[in-house]
Design an enzyme around this catalytic site. Structure first.
Site, PDB file in Angstrom:
ATOM      1  CG  LEU A 200      -2.233   0.418   1.384  1.00 26.40           C
ATOM      2  CD1 LEU A 200      -3.090  -0.281   0.355  1.00 26.40           C
ATOM      3  CD2 LEU A 200      -2.780   0.158   2.788  1.00 26.40           C
ATOM      4  CG  HIS A 201       3.053   2.885  -2.901  1.00 22.84           C
ATOM      5  ND1 HIS A 201       2.837   1.675  -3.500  1.00 22.84           N
ATOM      6  CD2 HIS A 201       3.339   3.739  -3.912  1.00 22.84           C
ATOM      7  CE1 HIS A 201       2.996   1.775  -4.804  1.00 22.84           C
ATOM      8  NE2 HIS A 201       3.294   3.031  -5.096  1.00 22.84           N
ATOM      9  NE  ARG A 202      -0.342   5.002  -6.809  1.00 24.02           N
ATOM     10  CZ  ARG A 202       0.551   4.161  -7.355  1.00 24.02           C
ATOM     11  NH1 ARG A 202       0.302   2.880  -7.501  1.00 24.02           N
ATOM     12  NH2 ARG A 202       1.725   4.596  -7.748  1.00 24.02           N
TER      13      ARG A 202
END
Ligand code: UD1
Ligand code: UDP
Length: 356
Positions: A200-202
């Site tokens: 997860l990194h957006r």
């Protein structure tokens, strides 16, 4: 001999340039190439480890720009790359993907009248709130040679008025790396079984406290069914700490993994939950179910042909699909055209025959 300046700055860039450089180096008579690392990503686990594992040569130029706001990071790269281009005087500047390094270098090169090559051109999410979408559109607009990884890219570029003669459908360099590294791992297995994987990194998922906690509320409950391993991107690590996000003990937090350790982790997992661009593609090739926590994807072939499903914020759907996976009812998927490990070879073939 054609001189090519290759540019990379962030984790997914390193994975994309590796097979291109390998092929270029084989062709000693046609190409001289130099590598620039912008320094957009700089932690060992986000950068150097990929150079070691993916056999990428030491960069000839290191711009050391680091993290900053979009404007400052992009501007710093532009200032530094101008000097590099003047120093090397390339025939082509090759950029990959859709990160700020891609944008900064393509604009600067074009304004200096150099020919720009964009690898992974034409992908569109049609969501202008994604910084990457802006980077992709502008990079494609100033590129002279556009190498496309899936057919939707050809259509998108033509719709935007890009000259068809500049567009080449060559397949996916990320998959070149995947298949190359997979061979090296042979039958390596990890000791974990029956697990899920999460990345997860957006910014749209992790930069807002309520949104991030909402996602983890759902993931915490999924992790009651099965442990989830979560190599945490540095942006996300910062946010989890800052927001005090509540995460179940069944979600195993880890540092970002090198390519091989990450591949070992996900290739035999039951499912991957992600908002990454590249992981949607990789899971499709190995047939691992992938659930993408986003409203849109610039890689529609992974949904139409592959094992990917867009979840958006329909968490009930996610729960049901995970039950489908566990009961062996989830779609199997097919490998998209030209995702066969030979995309870089096709690119080099085009470049060899190109009249400057
Ligand atoms: C960038 C790309 C994104 C890509 C992602 C891949 C842009 C606009 N975004 O997002 O498209 O999917 O890389 O991983 O180019 N940080 C570290 N160490 C590092 C790198 C970053 O601690 O080595 C932290 C810093 O606090 C930084 C934050 O992560 O501010 C974000 O880094 P940045 O490169 O700006 O964006 P990413 O979220 O990594
Ligand atoms: N990846 C990795 N280690 C990790 C997470 C991802 O090696 O801990 C790899 C992954 O296999 C893929 C690439 O990094 O090849 C995707 O990069 P990322 O998700 O950071 O960027 P995006 O593709 O979303 O731009």
């Amino acid at each position: 001999m054609k001189k090519i300046l290759i540019v990379a700055g962030a984790r997914p860039n390193f994975i994309k340039i590796s097979p291109i450089i390998r092929e270029l180096k084989k062709d000693k008579y046609n190409f001289d190439c130099k590598l620039v690392h912008t320094g957009q990503h700089y932690d060992y686990e986000m950068s150097k480890i990929f150079f070691e594992e993916l056999e990428i040569p030491q960069p000839d130029y290191f711009l050391n720009v680091g993290s900053d706001t979009h404007a400052k990071q992009t501007a710093k790269i532009m200032i530094e790359i101008e000097n590099v281009i003047n120093d090397y005087g390339p025939d082509y500047v090759l950029v990959v993907g859709d990160v700020n390094s891609t944008l900064a270098v393509s604009i600067t090169s074009k304004k200096m009248f150099y020919r720009v090559i964009h690898v992974e051109a034409g992908l569109r999410s049609f969501d202008m709130k994604m910084p990457e979408e802006i980077n992709r559109i502008i990079t494609d607009r100033v590129s002279d040679l556009l190498f496309v990884s899936e057919k939707s890219g050809i259509k998108n570029l033509i719709n935007e008025g890009i000259d068809e003669e500049k567009i080449y459908f060559v397949g996916n360099v990320m998959i070149d790396t995947l298949l190359y590294q997979l061979k090296k791992l042979k039958n390596d297995k990890i000791n974990i079984k029956n697990h899920g994987v999460l990345t997860l990194h957006r910014p749209s998922n992790v930069d807002n406290r309520d949104k991030l906690q909402e996602i983890f509320n759902v993931l915490n409950s999924i992790s009651d069914k099965m442990e989830i391993y979560f190599p945490v991107h540095p942006r996300t690590k910062k946010r989890i700490k800052e927001f005090g996000i509540n995460i179940s003990n069944n979600i195993k937090l880890m540092e970002p993994l090198g390519y091989n350790d990450f591949l070992r982790l996900w290739k035999d997992s039951k499912f991957v939950i992600t908002d990454s661009g590249g992981i949607q593609e990789e899971t499709t090739v190995l047939g691992v179910p992938c659930f993408t926590l986003r409203d849109s994807t610039e890689r529609p072939v992974t949904i139409e042909f592959g094992t990917n499903t867009l979840i958006s914020n329909n968490y009930e759907k996610l729960n049901n699909l995970i039950d489908d996976v566990l009961n062996n009812r989830y779609k199997k998927g097919k490998v998209p055209e030209y995702w066969d490990g030979n995309a870089s070879k096709r690119i080099i073939e085009v470049l060899r025959n190109e009249n400057m």
